[in-house]
Design an enzyme around this catalytic site. Structure first.
Site, PDB file in Angstrom:
ATOM      1  N   GLU A 290      72.410  36.371  10.432  1.00 54.80           N
ATOM      2  CA  GLU A 290      72.294  35.022  10.440  1.00 54.80           C
ATOM      3  C   GLU A 290      71.253  35.343  12.234  1.00 54.80           C
ATOM      4  OE1 GLU A 290      74.285  33.983   7.498  1.00 54.80           O
ATOM      5  OE2 GLU A 290      74.601  34.801   8.961  1.00 54.80           O
ATOM      6  N   ASP A 332      37.090  49.180  29.572  1.00 51.32           N
ATOM      7  CA  ASP A 332      36.254  48.678  30.326  1.00 51.32           C
ATOM      8  C   ASP A 332      36.043  48.962  31.403  1.00 51.32           C
ATOM      9  OD1 ASP A 332      33.134  47.644  31.033  1.00 51.32           O
ATOM     10  OD2 ASP A 332      34.506  45.752  31.855  1.00 51.32           O
ATOM     11  N   ASP A 648      37.283  41.944  31.178  1.00 47.34           N
ATOM     12  CA  ASP A 648      37.063  40.773  31.713  1.00 47.34           C
ATOM     13  C   ASP A 648      35.865  39.995  31.289  1.00 47.34           C
ATOM     14  OD1 ASP A 648      35.261  42.323  32.726  1.00 47.34           O
ATOM     15  OD2 ASP A 648      35.377  42.682  34.940  1.00 47.34           O
ATOM     16  N   GLU A 717      83.000  43.167   7.140  1.00 50.92           N
ATOM     17  CA  GLU A 717      82.640  42.143   6.725  1.00 50.92           C
ATOM     18  C   GLU A 717      82.632  41.923   5.465  1.00 50.92           C
ATOM     19  OE1 GLU A 717      80.324  39.806  10.400  1.00 50.92           O
ATOM     20  OE2 GLU A 717      78.944  40.220   8.729  1.00 50.92           O
ATOM     21  N   THR A 747      79.724  35.931  18.210  1.00 41.55           N
ATOM     22  CA  THR A 747      80.599  37.352  19.462  1.00 41.55           C
ATOM     23  C   THR A 747      79.761  38.201  19.029  1.00 41.55           C
ATOM     24  OG1 THR A 747      81.581  38.452  17.180  1.00 41.55           O
ATOM     25  CG2 THR A 747      83.401  36.873  18.922  1.00 41.55           C
TER      26      THR A 747
END
Length: 922
Positions: A290, A332, A648, A717, A747
């Protein structure tokens, strides 16, 4: 107006009476009624801006990416499985991230939005037989209007009368040298080169004229280019595409994992189908990173901030990373690679050549004269050149800054004024000493300008002439050598022409200087007021040549070298001549002498496949039209290149829009170019592009670093749930879903952001651009995240879980499934993962470089994040309401000692591994 539609080129070739007839106009102009009817027919004389996506759609875009949609779904699943708090937390993260992304891009857009007013506010027209001043937006085809020096041109128009008119067409062509315009038709070299046509968006720098509007608004060349730009579709950036790919990968992995856990829960733990489904959905939510999307967004935002300090304003966050992929820069020349300031760098005299350098001169033996101007008293011919340069001149310099004075006139004449100043002359005092008595304005047929001045030394007058060599040398019959004039010979003429050709071969422009005493001899009139071209511009004394060029930017050499070392090709695309383009390219090191120069006319005859082959080698494009630059960008993209296009002018806008990263100049750039670009250079410095590319590479490297950091926690996990399943439920879940979310969203976040601020690793610009097939999530990251960092963390956190149970009597006592021992065990498992992540944050800061070499404490943000991790886990352990929500409890001092001992060996082990890899690579 006639219903028959004719092109500008056809209209400007018609005899004057037929031209007026075709436009249903007349020399006295339109009537007010006619003008009103045409205004209703053709619309206002304005350039319609591309309609930006509505603010609402822009806002919603930040919540509908694939990763955002995945988070919305995962939050919904969490709520469906009874974890309402978890679902709300995931949605909150998505909302905060989306709002932040919108705010960043909206702030960048506000910084670049400006009033698009390249057309003037007022124009003087002939209406109802009288001269009137009208709003330029009300100018219509057939209107007769006047032009004076300093005026912006309001429409594409044909000149019907002119005196010494010169137009700055750089907004369309990109070239700073003003072009001569007059009523007679002649088609020059390249587009926009009709001699009797002026174009909307250009500026008159000299002379006066009367013109008749042929096209207004979006029908002008200016408008057509703007329309072409607006038709380009915005494609997804490489980073957006890569994040979408990563999201699909993660989605597939999480669904497969959920399916495995669903089946395992049924057959190993013997859960009911409904309970197994809920458990599998919970694991899907737990496995989704997440924190990835907000971390990516914030890391890109940090890159935007760092780039702004390096004079690069990025309009969209994803453009930051795209820069790092750049393989080709279509650049350019004028104002980008060069300074857009014509500068005299040589003064050639029959007996000596000077090279102008800085505030002084260097002679042809390259002897620097102490950096000071030469004493003109010792160099009479040079003194005369400087005097003619200053006096035979209609341009003015306004010293806004010492380095970049504002030019009121032409760049060529401005260069001559600067030459006079470098010679030590005071322009105001010189004008007072030699007041102008008469002027014969510059004419493109004569190719020269003549002024007559009082000459106090002789109590008489003097004629000064400057212009093209082929316009002056034929009318010279004397040559100045030193301070003596003698008859000019055929050999002298050959030598002068040879010098001029020598400079032309180097891409330099030259201008001849001559003079004639006004002494009443050789057909001169008695009074200067009676001077004409016929009786004055003859029997001149040739003095020398001033040689000029638009010099490269001083910092361009190092920038080009960095590009070459980084395997980034630079392709010059310019409206200038092939000779000048090749000369500049070779001088600054872009290309070698073997470079192929392709002109716009040649390019027009090339097929797309031929162009795609041509751009693979050393190539320069000269005299190109706007749509051709666009083709060049597309050809490179077809070859698989990531193209950055700089520019430009209005002519650059279509290519800027098509390029993977369009880079406009902020100081000299037109608003149309800035609107089409993805990034704007606030200092117009090519070196800033290279700095931005380096920053882009660093951002990508940092994205991989925190991707590695975030993903490695998925292993510790996941392992607890694997143990739970394969033990058939005998090992209670060592980690709850809310505790997993603590790692993903709590964390891990700040240390990951700290990694996003990591400085470039040494040698990042000595590596080639990464292959387009390369991905954020590659084999190396997968191995490190899951097989190295993740596995070590999984082992240590699992040991922490069993250690707590061992202290409670396990294995003689069954593992606790609830109560104080279970809560203590899950708390220690969570804390162990957090402290493993502290080591991972330190280790991820560099891919191969030793952490001690880059400085253990050099990234304060990472250490701030580490401090936050420790504080957060402490709060979860000791604040009652958080204890209940996250299933945690307080721990003893010995437990803290165990936790703080985890990072040290992990860092040292990683240092040993990196040292081994460095040794192997070396």
């Amino acid at each position: 107006m006639s219903k028959k539609v004719m092109t500008n080129d056809q209209l400007c070739q018609l005899p004057t009476d037929q031209f007026y007839q075709q436009l249903a106009s007349r020399s006295s102009g339109l009537t007010s009624q006619e003008a009103q009817q045409r205004l209703a027919q053709y619309g206002a004389n304005t350039i319609h801006q591309a309609q930006h996506r509505s603010q609402f759609k822009t806002f919603i875009k930040n919540f509908t990416s694939l990763m955002a949609l995945l988070l919305w779904v995962s939050g919904l699943i969490a709520m469906f499985t009874g974890m309402v708090e978890l679902g709300i937390a995931i949605w909150a993260v998505n909302l905060i991230n989306g709002c932040f992304s919108y705010w960043q891009e909206h702030a960048a857009q506000k910084a670049t939005d400006s009033l698009k007013k390249m057309l003037p506010t007022y124009t003087h027209v002939r209406r109802d037989g009288t001269s009137q001043q009208i709003d330029a937006t009300k100018l219509v085809p057939g209107d007769v209007f006047t032009i004076q020096a300093g005026n912006s041109i309001s429409a594409d128009a044909r000149i019907v009368a002119a005196t010494a008119l010169q137009i700055d067409e750089s907004a369309l062509t990109g070239e700073s040298v003003a072009v001569d315009k007059k009523p007679a038709y002649a088609h020059g070299d390249g587009k926009f080169a009709e001699q009797n046509v002026v174009y909307a968006g250009t500026v008159a720098v000299n002379g006066t004229a009367t013109a008749v509007a042929m096209r207004t608004g979006m029908q002008t060349e200016f408008g057509q280019i703007a329309s072409l730009t607006q038709q380009q579709k915005t494609t997804a950036s490489p980073l957006t595409a890569e994040l979408n790919r990563l999201t699909r990968q993660i989605s597939l992995i999480t669904i497969l994992i959920g399916l495995v856990f669903f089946v395992a829960a049924i057959f190993f733990v013997h859960y009911p189908v409904a309970k197994s489904f809920v458990f599998a959905l919970g694991m899907i939510v737990a496995f989704i990173p997440e924190g990835l999307l907000p971390t990516v967004t914030l890391s890109l935002a940090q890159g935007v901030t760092r780039m702004s300090k390096k004079h690069a304003l990025v309009k969209e966050l994803s453009s930051v990373e795209t820069l790092g992929e750049t393989t080709v820069i279509c650049s350019d020349k004028t104002g980008t690679l060069t300074q857009n300031q014509m500068t005299i760098n040589h003064v050639w005299l029959p007996d000596r050549e000077y090279t102008v350098s800085g505030q002084g001169y260097v002679n042809n033996d390259h002897v620097l004269l102490e950096g000071q101007p030469v004493q003109l008293a010792d160099h009479p011919a040079l003194a005369l050149v400087a005097r003619v340069a200053a006096l035979d001149n209609d341009t003015k310099l306004q010293a806004e800054t010492s380095d970049h004075p504002k030019i009121l006139g032409t760049p060529t004449e401005a260069a001559h004024l600067v030459l006079a100043q470098k010679s030590g002359l005071d322009l105001d005092q010189l004008a007072q000493r030699y007041p102008r008595l008469q002027e014969l304005p510059f004419d493109s047929d004569r190719k020269r300008m003549t002024t007559i001045h009082s000459r106090p030394e002789t109590q008489g007058a003097v004629i000064y002439v400057k212009g093209a060599l082929d316009g002056i040398l034929p009318i010279c019959d004397h040559l100045l050598v030193g301070n003596q004039a003698r008859p000019i010979t055929a050999a002298d003429r050959d030598r002068i022409n040879a010098a001029n050709q020598h400079y032309a071969a180097q891409g330099l422009r030259s201008m001849a200087i001559a003079y004639r005493p006004f002494d009443g001899s050789n057909g001169l009139p008695a009074d200067t007021a009676d001077c004409t071209v016929a009786n004055t511009e003859q029997h001149l004394t040739f003095v020398g040549l001033t040689v000029m060029a638009d010099p490269p930017r001083p910092e361009i050499y190092d920038a080009v070298d960095k590009c070459h070392r980084a395997n980034i090709r630079i392709i010059m695309v310019t409206g200038d001549s092939p000779l000048t383009a090749k000369s500049i390219a070779m001088k600054i090191g872009i290309d070698s002498d073997n470079v192929r120069v392709i002109t716009g006319d040649e390019l027009a005859k090339m097929s797309d496949s031929e162009l795609q082959t041509a751009v693979k080698g050393e190539v320069i494009f000269a005299r190109v039209a706007p749509e051709q630059k666009y083709r060049i960008v597309k050809a490179n993209q077809h070859n698989g290149e990531i193209v950055a296009s700089t520019g430009d002018g209005v002519n650059d806008a279509p290519a800027l829009k098509q390029a993977d990263i369009g880079i406009a100049m902020g100081v000299t750039g037109t608003d149309v170019a800035k609107d089409a670009a993805d990034m704007i250079l606030t200092d117009d410095n090519f070196a800033s592009i290279v700095a931005a590319i380096e920053e882009g590479r660093t951002v990508y490297s940092n994205l991989q670093k925190f991707l590695l950091y975030i993903l490695n926690s998925n292993v510790p996990e996941t392992v607890p749930s694997v143990l739970f399943l394969f033990s058939r439920g005998l090992i209670p879940l060592p980690l709850t879903v809310m505790q997993i979310l603590t790692v993903d969203l709590g964390t891990d976040m700040l240390p990951a952001l700290g990694l996003g601020a990591e400085k470039s690793e040494p040698g990042i610009m000595d590596q080639p651009p990464r292959a387009r097939t390369a991905h954020l999530l590659n084999k190396s990251i997968i191995w490190k995240a899951f097989g190295w960092y993740g596995m070590i963390a999984a082992i240590l956190s699992t040991c922490a879980y069993f250690f707590v149970n061992w202290l409670a009597g396990w294995p003689t006592v069954p593992l606790a499934a609830n109560g104080n021992t279970y809560v203590m065990a899950t708390t220690m498992t969570l804390a162990a993962i957090v402290f493993c992540q502290i080591a991972a944050a330190i280790n991820c800061r560099a891919k191969l470089t030793s952490i001690f070499k880059i400085g253990l404490f050099s990234n304060h943000r990472v250490w701030f994040g580490i401090g936050f991790e420790i504080i957060l886990i402490s709060l979860l352990m000791y604040v009652p309401i958080l204890q209940e929500l996250f299933n945690t409890t307080g721990i003893a001092g010995r437990d803290w000692a165990f936790l703080f001992s985890i990072p040290i060996p992990l860092v040292l082990i990683e240092e040993i591994r990196k040292a081994g890899v460095r040794k192997r690579l070396k």
